[in-house]
Design a protein around this motif. Structure first.
Motif, PDB file in Angstrom:
ATOM      1  N   ASP A  78    -100.698  -9.649  73.633  1.00 46.63           N
ATOM      2  CA  ASP A  78     -99.296  -9.927  73.949  1.00 46.63           C
ATOM      3  C   ASP A  78     -98.385  -9.469  72.812  1.00 46.63           C
ATOM      4  OD1 ASP A  78     -99.954 -11.103  76.345  1.00 46.63           O
ATOM      5  OD2 ASP A  78     -99.559 -13.154  75.687  1.00 46.63           O
ATOM      6  N   VAL A  79     -97.172  -9.083  73.183  1.00 53.84           N
ATOM      7  CA  VAL A  79     -96.121  -8.766  72.213  1.00 53.84           C
ATOM      8  C   VAL A  79     -94.936  -9.667  72.536  1.00 53.84           C
ATOM      9  CG1 VAL A  79     -94.554  -7.011  71.325  1.00 53.84           C
ATOM     10  CG2 VAL A  79     -96.876  -6.366  71.989  1.00 53.84           C
ATOM     11  N   ILE A  80     -94.511 -10.460  71.566  1.00 50.22           N
ATOM     12  CA  ILE A  80     -93.355 -11.341  71.724  1.00 50.22           C
ATOM     13  C   ILE A  80     -92.243 -10.772  70.862  1.00 50.22           C
ATOM     14  CG2 ILE A  80     -92.444 -13.677  71.381  1.00 50.22           C
ATOM     15  CD1 ILE A  80     -95.410 -14.639  71.569  1.00 50.22           C
ATOM     16  N   THR A  81     -91.093 -10.520  71.482  1.00 43.97           N
ATOM     17  CA  THR A  81     -89.950  -9.973  70.763  1.00 43.97           C
ATOM     18  C   THR A  81     -88.842 -10.999  70.751  1.00 43.97           C
ATOM     19  OG1 THR A  81     -90.540  -7.758  71.542  1.00 43.97           O
ATOM     20  CG2 THR A  81     -88.318  -8.049  70.675  1.00 43.97           C
ATOM     21  N   THR A  82     -88.272 -11.263  69.585  1.00 42.18           N
ATOM     22  CA  THR A  82     -87.195 -12.239  69.468  1.00 42.18           C
ATOM     23  C   THR A  82     -86.054 -11.687  68.629  1.00 42.18           C
ATOM     24  OG1 THR A  82     -86.634 -14.504  68.809  1.00 42.18           O
ATOM     25  CG2 THR A  82     -88.277 -13.372  67.472  1.00 42.18           C
ATOM     26  N   ASP A  83     -84.853 -12.140  68.943  1.00 39.96           N
ATOM     27  CA  ASP A  83     -83.690 -11.779  68.134  1.00 39.96           C
ATOM     28  C   ASP A  83     -83.374 -12.907  67.153  1.00 39.96           C
ATOM     29  OD1 ASP A  83     -82.573 -13.785  69.681  1.00 39.96           O
ATOM     30  OD2 ASP A  83     -81.170 -12.478  70.714  1.00 39.96           O
TER      31      ASP A  83
END
Length: 92
Positions: A78-83
């Motif tokens: 999984d790849v989790i992207t957050t700002d």
């Protein structure tokens, strides 16, 4: 040990280890963020610098909490992207 036996032993070792799973958390914000990783019996806290990413092993699934306001159950690659404020996306 002959070369053929050495190559066969190395190939068998690779096949027995199975696939490597690494979850990635990408921090797209201008500030460092802190995430928590829950493996069930063990937990750890990691800091991810601004515009950096962090990979960690999560072969059997794990919970990831961060500044996005809830936990994400991650597994595999999984790849989790957050700002840094909200969950932008997660791919699996």
């Amino acid at each position: 040990m002959t070369t053929i036996k050495s190559l066969a032993a190395a190939a068998a070792a690779v096949l027995l280890t199975g696939p490597a799973y690494a979850v990635t958390v990408e921090n797209k914000s201008a500030d460092a963020i802190t995430i928590g990783i829950d493996y069930g019996a063990n937990e750890e806290v990691k800091e991810i610098g601004a515009n950096k990413s962090l990979k960690f092993d999560c072969p059997d699934g794990c919970g990831v909490t961060g500044p996005w306001g809830f936990s994400w159950m991650a597994q595999g690659d999984d790849v989790i992207t957050t700002d840094g404020n909200s969950l932008v996306g997660a791919e699996g």
